[in-house]
Design a protein around this motif. Structure first.
Motif, PDB file in Angstrom:
ATOM      1  N   LYS A 198       0.843  -0.902  -0.010  1.00  0.00           N
ATOM      2  CA  LYS A 198       0.017   0.218  -0.117  1.00  0.00           C
ATOM      3  C   LYS A 198       0.690   1.215  -0.052  1.00  0.00           C
ATOM      4  N   SER A 199       1.791   1.244   0.799  1.00  0.00           N
ATOM      5  CA  SER A 199       2.891   2.517   0.848  1.00  0.00           C
ATOM      6  C   SER A 199       3.496   2.733  -0.613  1.00  0.00           C
ATOM      7  N   ARG A 200       3.563   1.751  -1.433  1.00  0.00           N
ATOM      8  CA  ARG A 200       4.147   1.860  -2.650  1.00  0.00           C
ATOM      9  C   ARG A 200       3.225   2.664  -3.680  1.00  0.00           C
ATOM     10  N   VAL A 201       1.812   2.547  -3.308  1.00  0.00           N
ATOM     11  CA  VAL A 201       0.964   3.182  -4.538  1.00  0.00           C
ATOM     12  C   VAL A 201       0.186   4.071  -3.828  1.00  0.00           C
ATOM     13  N   SER A 202       0.630   4.576  -2.544  1.00  0.00           N
ATOM     14  CA  SER A 202      -0.162   5.562  -1.848  1.00  0.00           C
ATOM     15  C   SER A 202      -0.332   7.030  -2.603  1.00  0.00           C
ATOM     16  N   THR A 203       0.712   7.310  -3.339  1.00  0.00           N
ATOM     17  CA  THR A 203       0.807   8.655  -3.813  1.00  0.00           C
ATOM     18  C   THR A 203       0.244   8.696  -5.319  1.00  0.00           C
ATOM     19  N   ILE A 204      -0.295   7.481  -5.731  1.00  0.00           N
ATOM     20  CA  ILE A 204      -0.852   7.403  -7.180  1.00  0.00           C
ATOM     21  C   ILE A 204      -2.505   8.044  -7.154  1.00  0.00           C
ATOM     22  N   PRO A 205      -2.338   9.263  -7.841  1.00  0.00           N
ATOM     23  CA  PRO A 205      -3.792   9.834  -7.791  1.00  0.00           C
ATOM     24  C   PRO A 205      -4.849   8.958  -8.519  1.00  0.00           C
ATOM     25  N   GLU A 206      -6.174   9.122  -8.251  1.00  0.00           N
ATOM     26  CA  GLU A 206      -7.007   8.298  -8.994  1.00  0.00           C
ATOM     27  C   GLU A 206      -7.271   8.297 -10.212  1.00  0.00           C
ATOM     28  N   PHE A 207      -6.918   9.472 -10.832  1.00  0.00           N
ATOM     29  CA  PHE A 207      -7.124   9.597 -12.414  1.00  0.00           C
ATOM     30  C   PHE A 207      -5.843   8.949 -13.081  1.00  0.00           C
ATOM     31  N   GLN A 208      -4.899   8.380 -12.401  1.00  0.00           N
ATOM     32  CA  GLN A 208      -3.839   7.294 -12.854  1.00  0.00           C
ATOM     33  C   GLN A 208      -3.936   6.036 -12.599  1.00  0.00           C
ATOM     34  N   HIS A 209      -4.941   5.485 -11.808  1.00  0.00           N
ATOM     35  CA  HIS A 209      -5.239   4.359 -11.530  1.00  0.00           C
ATOM     36  C   HIS A 209      -5.272   3.373 -12.997  1.00  0.00           C
ATOM     37  N   LYS A 210      -4.538   2.179 -13.087  1.00  0.00           N
ATOM     38  CA  LYS A 210      -4.508   1.562 -14.218  1.00  0.00           C
ATOM     39  C   LYS A 210      -5.865   0.544 -14.255  1.00  0.00           C
ATOM     40  N   VAL A 211      -6.172   0.220 -15.382  1.00  0.00           N
ATOM     41  CA  VAL A 211      -7.467  -0.783 -15.379  1.00  0.00           C
ATOM     42  C   VAL A 211      -6.927  -2.189 -15.926  1.00  0.00           C
ATOM     43  N   ALA A 212      -7.397  -3.283 -15.076  1.00  0.00           N
ATOM     44  CA  ALA A 212      -7.174  -4.504 -15.693  1.00  0.00           C
ATOM     45  C   ALA A 212      -8.111  -5.284 -15.653  1.00  0.00           C
ATOM     46  N   TYR A 213      -8.103  -6.517 -16.239  1.00  0.00           N
ATOM     47  CA  TYR A 213      -8.606  -7.767 -16.441  1.00  0.00           C
ATOM     48  C   TYR A 213      -8.117  -9.097 -16.065  1.00  0.00           C
ATOM     49  N   ILE A 214      -8.671  -9.691 -15.222  1.00  0.00           N
ATOM     50  CA  ILE A 214      -8.342 -10.867 -14.889  1.00  0.00           C
ATOM     51  C   ILE A 214      -8.906 -11.990 -15.614  1.00  0.00           C
ATOM     52  N   ALA A 215      -8.260 -12.934 -16.525  1.00  0.00           N
ATOM     53  CA  ALA A 215      -8.942 -13.736 -17.466  1.00  0.00           C
ATOM     54  C   ALA A 215      -8.704 -15.166 -16.810  1.00  0.00           C
ATOM     55  N   GLY A 216      -9.615 -16.191 -17.152  1.00  0.00           N
ATOM     56  CA  GLY A 216      -9.432 -17.466 -16.634  1.00  0.00           C
ATOM     57  C   GLY A 216      -9.807 -17.640 -15.306  1.00  0.00           C
ATOM     58  N   PHE A 217     -10.194 -16.724 -14.448  1.00  0.00           N
ATOM     59  CA  PHE A 217     -10.378 -16.780 -13.268  1.00  0.00           C
ATOM     60  C   PHE A 217     -11.327 -17.920 -12.779  1.00  0.00           C
ATOM     61  N   SER A 218     -10.631 -18.715 -11.740  1.00  0.00           N
ATOM     62  CA  SER A 218     -11.501 -19.872 -11.348  1.00  0.00           C
ATOM     63  C   SER A 218     -11.349 -19.965  -9.708  1.00  0.00           C
ATOM     64  N   THR A 219     -12.531 -20.929  -9.291  1.00  0.00           N
ATOM     65  CA  THR A 219     -12.347 -21.264  -7.852  1.00  0.00           C
ATOM     66  C   THR A 219     -12.462 -22.767  -7.571  1.00  0.00           C
ATOM     67  N   GLY A 220     -11.931 -23.432  -8.636  1.00  0.00           N
ATOM     68  CA  GLY A 220     -11.799 -24.986  -8.368  1.00  0.00           C
ATOM     69  C   GLY A 220     -11.865 -25.851  -9.628  1.00  0.00           C
ATOM     70  N   TYR A 221     -12.127 -25.060 -10.748  1.00  0.00           N
ATOM     71  CA  TYR A 221     -11.925 -25.773 -12.084  1.00  0.00           C
ATOM     72  C   TYR A 221     -11.234 -24.745 -13.183  1.00  0.00           C
ATOM     73  N   SER A 222     -10.635 -25.216 -14.318  1.00  0.00           N
ATOM     74  CA  SER A 222     -10.050 -24.288 -15.040  1.00  0.00           C
ATOM     75  C   SER A 222     -11.173 -23.952 -16.107  1.00  0.00           C
ATOM     76  N   THR A 223     -10.797 -22.566 -16.312  1.00  0.00           N
ATOM     77  CA  THR A 223     -11.856 -21.591 -17.111  1.00  0.00           C
ATOM     78  C   THR A 223     -11.026 -21.099 -18.334  1.00  0.00           C
ATOM     79  N   GLY A 224     -11.883 -20.321 -19.242  1.00  0.00           N
ATOM     80  CA  GLY A 224     -11.372 -19.620 -20.333  1.00  0.00           C
ATOM     81  C   GLY A 224     -11.250 -18.233 -20.131  1.00  0.00           C
ATOM     82  N   ALA A 225     -10.893 -17.272 -21.128  1.00  0.00           N
ATOM     83  CA  ALA A 225     -10.831 -15.979 -21.049  1.00  0.00           C
ATOM     84  C   ALA A 225     -11.910 -15.319 -20.727  1.00  0.00           C
ATOM     85  N   ASP A 226     -13.453 -15.579 -20.817  1.00  0.00           N
ATOM     86  CA  ASP A 226     -14.462 -15.033 -20.433  1.00  0.00           C
ATOM     87  C   ASP A 226     -14.749 -15.042 -19.093  1.00  0.00           C
ATOM     88  N   SER A 227     -14.146 -16.188 -18.262  1.00  0.00           N
ATOM     89  CA  SER A 227     -14.275 -16.084 -16.834  1.00  0.00           C
ATOM     90  C   SER A 227     -13.481 -15.052 -16.015  1.00  0.00           C
TER      91      SER A 227
END
Length: 377
Positions: A198-227
């Protein structure tokens, strides 16, 4: 590596917070409980007062988190059973505590919900049954009476929304196993790693926050990019906006989007949960075969990376932290300039499990963790 270790060791050891500042019951309270008589009384997650004998030799663990926490405490030898999700997991690397303690996989498995006959068939018999996030046809009191075994109900918790549950469970298991000091140290270790992130990113203003997508997310079985995940804890720790969370309002852990929807999100980077490798057509295959993905700037620019699975059977708290460093290195390189995520992963593994197992874990994922994944369109 030595520089990283020295830097983080300093961060973790300096100005350790007093017991009262850590969520959950104070260390003093737990020590007082442990010092009286041949049994001690603990309030479990349901509010029950449970009498537990000292000098526990065998614990029956049911539900996600129990074996993981015992491994954190370096007390996994006390467990009598595992869960089928642990015994039959496709790759040990999905659950790193099994890589560090492979013998856990060979223990007898007991499927939840628990029945008296399952417990009575065990030899030796458990001195204590720990139910984590699990329920069944019998109440804990009824099951305890039918098996003549104390039953303690705990919650697994997590690093973001249920930290008090997590801390309490670790502390109580530390008390039971005679690892109270280790339990307190583990909690402080997590606090200091989170503070460092948290200390590393504490000075990053909100307008500079990056946007990311986690693909293939699973809770017990393998999935594709849409999950994907509606809430992804590594993003939360380092001020990364979850593209999926921006699109919907909801608390579903796993959600699915069409390729067209993902294209419209236009994330700065895609991170692939490497549990997808178990799927015949992986998330990487999806990205290459669907033309909608070829229009996403992040994919055109090669901003696709592998991360370790975080929720294959409960939350792997250590992996959440490792992924946060790996993602931070990609999205905020100036803030993570001094960190090698792979070295950091081993630093965390060494503290929690006593050995550097990142290379062994990563090998099961094709050495793709914290690495750029080429997508050919």
């Amino acid at each position: 590596m030595l520089l990283i270790f020295s830097f983080l060791a300093g961060c973790i050891s300096e100005q350790a917070p007093p017991p009262e500042s850590i969520p959950g019951p104070s260390i003093i309270e737990i020590e007082d409980i442990a010092s009286s008589g041949s049994v001690f009384t603990v309030s479990d997650a349901t509010g029950r007062e449970v009498e537990i004998p000292k000098n526990i030799s065998h614990i029956l663990c049911s539900g996600p988190g129990c074996l993981r926490y015992l491994a954190y405490l370096q007390a996994s030898e006390i467990t009598l059973t595992n869960n089928p999700e642990e015994r039959y997991v496709t790759r040990l690397a999905w659950l790193p505590y099994l890589v560090a303690n492979p013998g856990l996989r060979d223990l007898p498995s007991i499927q939840a919900p628990l029945y008296p006959a399952q417990i009575q068939s065990l030899s030796p018999k458990p001195d204590l049954i720990v139910l984590m996030n699990s329920s069944g046809p019998y109440s804990p009191d009824d099951l305890s009476r039918m098996t003549n075994t104390p039953i303690l109900v705990l919650k697994e918790g997590d690093l973001i929304n249920a930290r008090e549950d997590m801390n309490y469970s670790i502390r109580v298991l530390g008390l039971i196993t005679g690892k109270g000091e280790r339990a307190s140290d583990v909690i402080r270790f997590f606090d200091k790693i989170i503070d460092n992130l948290k200390s590393r990113v504490s000075t990053i203003p909100e307008f500079q926050h990056k946007v990311a997508y986690i693909a293939g997310f699973s809770t017990g079985y393998s999935t594709g990019a849409d999950s994907t995940a509606s809430h992804y804890h590594p993003f939360d720790l380092i001020k990364v906006e979850n593209a999926a969370e921006q699109t919907i309002n909801g608390n579903n852990e796993v959600i699915q989007f069409s390729s067209e929807q993902i294209r419209k999100m236009n994330p700065d980077a895609l991170f692939i949960d490497l549990s997808t490798l178990e799927k015949k057509e992986t998330a990487m295959d999806d990205l290459e075969r669907n033309q909608d993905f070829s229009k996403i700037g992040a994919i055109k620019n090669g901003e696709v990376y592998g991360v370790l699975p975080t929720r294959m059977y409960g939350e792997s708290h250590e992996v959440v932290l490792m992924n946060a460093y790996g993602i931070g290195k990609v999205l905020y390189p100036n803030k993570f300039m001094d960190v090698d995520p792979k070295t950091m992963a081993d630093y965390i593994f060494i503290y929690l499990y006593g050995e550097p197992i990142f290379e062994e874990v990563n090998k099961e994922f094709g050495n793709l963790a914290f690495s750029r994944i080429p997508v050919f369109m």
